[in-house]
Scaffold this motif. Sequence first.
Motif, mmCIF file in Angstrom:
data_model
loop_
_atom_site.group_PDB
_atom_site.id
_atom_site.type_symbol
_atom_site.label_atom_id
_atom_site.label_comp_id
_atom_site.label_asym_id
_atom_site.label_seq_id
_atom_site.Cartn_x
_atom_site.Cartn_y
_atom_site.Cartn_z
ATOM 1 N N LEU A 1 6.145 6.447 -0.572
ATOM 2 C CA LEU A 1 5.831 5.227 0.649
ATOM 3 C C LEU A 1 5.881 6.137 1.964
ATOM 4 C CD1 LEU A 1 8.262 2.719 -0.286
ATOM 5 C CD2 LEU A 1 5.748 2.281 -0.755
ATOM 6 N N THR A 2 6.550 7.039 2.036
ATOM 7 C CA THR A 2 6.482 8.281 3.297
ATOM 8 C C THR A 2 4.845 8.759 3.320
ATOM 9 O OG1 THR A 2 9.126 8.371 2.882
ATOM 10 C CG2 THR A 2 7.608 10.124 4.938
ATOM 11 N N ARG A 3 4.381 9.044 2.661
ATOM 12 C CA ARG A 3 2.966 9.940 2.351
ATOM 13 C C ARG A 3 2.429 8.566 3.010
ATOM 14 N NH1 ARG A 3 5.312 13.068 -2.545
ATOM 15 N NH2 ARG A 3 4.263 11.071 -3.371
ATOM 16 N N ALA A 4 2.194 7.248 2.548
ATOM 17 C CA ALA A 4 1.740 6.450 2.501
ATOM 18 C C ALA A 4 1.350 5.969 4.203
ATOM 19 C CB ALA A 4 2.011 5.175 1.976
ATOM 20 N N ALA A 5 2.940 5.870 4.872
ATOM 21 C CA ALA A 5 3.438 5.469 6.221
ATOM 22 C C ALA A 5 2.476 6.689 7.009
ATOM 23 C CB ALA A 5 5.035 5.583 6.087
ATOM 24 N N LEU A 6 2.318 7.813 6.682
ATOM 25 C CA LEU A 6 1.997 9.346 7.157
ATOM 26 C C LEU A 6 0.149 8.865 7.187
ATOM 27 C CD1 LEU A 6 4.492 11.701 6.369
ATOM 28 C CD2 LEU A 6 4.633 10.793 8.975
ATOM 29 N N ALA A 7 -0.842 8.026 6.647
ATOM 30 C CA ALA A 7 -1.591 8.320 6.648
ATOM 31 C C ALA A 7 -2.564 7.387 7.657
ATOM 32 C CB ALA A 7 -2.598 7.374 5.086
ATOM 33 N N SER A 8 -3.909 7.801 8.043
ATOM 34 C CA SER A 8 -4.121 6.967 9.270
ATOM 35 C C SER A 8 -4.157 5.397 9.270
ATOM 36 C CB SER A 8 -5.659 7.378 8.870
ATOM 37 O OG SER A 8 -6.308 6.710 8.257
ATOM 38 N N ASP A 9 -4.042 4.568 8.518
ATOM 39 C CA ASP A 9 -3.726 3.394 8.179
ATOM 40 C C ASP A 9 -2.511 3.118 7.831
ATOM 41 O OD1 ASP A 9 -3.379 0.477 8.465
ATOM 42 O OD2 ASP A 9 -5.188 0.537 6.694
ATOM 43 N N GLY A 10 -1.321 4.152 8.003
ATOM 44 C CA GLY A 10 0.082 4.292 7.589
ATOM 45 C C GLY A 10 0.461 2.767 7.026
ATOM 46 N N THR A 11 0.104 1.638 7.999
ATOM 47 C CA THR A 11 0.533 0.479 7.259
ATOM 48 C C THR A 11 0.149 -0.374 6.503
ATOM 49 O OG1 THR A 11 1.556 -0.831 9.570
ATOM 50 C CG2 THR A 11 1.536 -2.510 8.652
ATOM 51 N N GLY A 12 -1.079 -0.582 6.540
ATOM 52 C CA GLY A 12 -1.978 -0.582 5.418
ATOM 53 C C GLY A 12 -1.515 -0.172 4.435
ATOM 54 N N ALA A 13 -1.246 0.963 4.086
ATOM 55 C CA ALA A 13 -1.266 2.128 2.679
ATOM 56 C C ALA A 13 0.282 2.146 2.393
ATOM 57 C CB ALA A 13 -1.584 3.948 2.756
ATOM 58 N N LEU A 14 1.249 2.090 3.069
ATOM 59 C CA LEU A 14 2.658 1.493 2.809
ATOM 60 C C LEU A 14 2.368 0.267 1.506
ATOM 61 C CD1 LEU A 14 5.039 2.088 4.652
ATOM 62 C CD2 LEU A 14 5.660 0.432 3.550
ATOM 63 N N LEU A 15 1.956 -1.108 2.847
ATOM 64 C CA LEU A 15 2.049 -2.488 1.652
ATOM 65 C C LEU A 15 1.400 -1.904 1.012
ATOM 66 C CD1 LEU A 15 1.639 -4.128 4.877
ATOM 67 C CD2 LEU A 15 3.797 -4.041 3.834
ATOM 68 N N ALA A 16 0.460 -1.442 0.764
ATOM 69 C CA ALA A 16 -0.455 -1.240 -0.667
ATOM 70 C C ALA A 16 0.268 -0.391 -1.916
ATOM 71 C CB ALA A 16 -2.462 -0.578 -0.185
#
Length: 516
Positions: free
Chosen positions: A144-159
């Motif tokens: 989740l932390t890695r996802a949150a640091l992505a360019s679309d952090g919120t969308g990646a975290l939710l996915a």
Amino acid sequence: MPLTLATLVHRSSLKLGVLAAREGLDAQVRWVHTSELDDPAPYLEGGELLLTTGLKLDPADAGGVTAYVRRLAAAGVVGLGFGVGVGHDEVPPALVLAAQEAGLPLLEVPRATPFIAISKAVSAAVAADQYQAVTAGFEAQRELTRAALASDGTGALLARLAAHLDGWTALYDASGAVLAVAPEWAGRRAARLAGEIDRLRDLPAPAGAAVAGPAGTEDRVELQSLGTGRRPRGYLAVGTAERLDTGARYVVHAAVALLTLSLEQSRVLQEAQGRLAAALLRMLLAGEAGHARAVAGRMYGALLDTRVRLLIVEPADPEGPVEDPDALALLAERAEAAGARSGEPVLAVTEGPRLVVLAAEGATALTAATGLAAAQEGLAAGLSAPAGPDEVPEAYRQAERALAVAQRRGLNLVEHGEVGAGSVVPLLADEAVRAFAEGLLRPLREHDQTARGDLVASLTAWLSRHGQWDAAAADLGVHRHTLRYRMRRVEEILGRSLDDPDVRMELWLALKTEET
């Protein structure tokens, strides 16, 4: 994986035999407990494998044996282990029959297998399961932390969260509007939870609630507010087919922490953006559109190159108590969220009990703001006509006049075009009009100076109340019969009838002329 009765039975070192309700061996064992009490139910929490040697069990008392088994089943016991070779050489047939009828798995524990061996096996399995859950939770948190640091952090975290829980997730802003959802097919389900979000908003953050999913689904939905202040900054919804276990809840809590951190960091930027918006609005109201355009830059520049409209929102009763202190803030947030979703710049500035929204003519954010203001109880709003950036001061005055009409008439929203832009009162400053007014009212003023009656004040009150005797008399603090007498005196002195609408109009304009 969770420990079950079948796992223990298949462990050859324990040498356990199944005597009844073999179909229940898939039940999860949460703990093991040993008791020789006739009724151990008050000391159980459910999910236990109960071990006993039956020292107090009378095999000849079939009714007592049946009642004993039923008490265990009602307490949530998942299995009964009976140790033979101590109090009984074999498991009593009455106990086997009662366990089968109750659907309670009955295990025979041989004399060679000490109860402590079963307890150790259960304890080790539970500990291993918990360790696995914690390890999986840590790994999920890293993902989740890695996802949150992505360019679309919120969308990646939710996915990522939705995939981990085998369900769907949605993020809402403070007003309850859906900001993001994963997977996309869950968008309609997320949008139907607005009522649940409204109920959660009344609770201080952080707060959570478990609710049934939208009608037509079998979802279980967990809602969690996000933020650290009195008012939530947003909300997270998690929809799954099954109840969340401990490991899943750990992952959800990690997501809540990451989303809260993201929202709190963005809050600082939003506050700075709000100060910039307030400064730009002040420049525009001061007639400094050129300076405002230079300061706005790319953030608001497009807004100052087109025709705009102003919406002013205040409490419907400016003198009364505020029904919802957060109503204006929520309206501003929804307007800004609508603008962000549509890519349209919008100025939403809250100053005390007043919200000013400036947006392009026909903008989605303006449509959303006016619609919400019109539907919000306890608020009144005025909307200006379209204007260029250099005409914002006049547009502001138009919106103020429309707002005043809305408050006076008890309406939620009034547009400038509904009330007109001009007023006849300034025209009364003409000297000829003043001379007419003085001549018309002079007999009444001379009467008031030499006799009792206060005819001018009484006439003003009566006309302002549209001839309503009780209301006008109450304004003056006199009896309505006294007011009627004074109005007859006005007619006698002026030689005109107050039943004539033209006479009433002339007298009212004469009185207003003296006020200008």
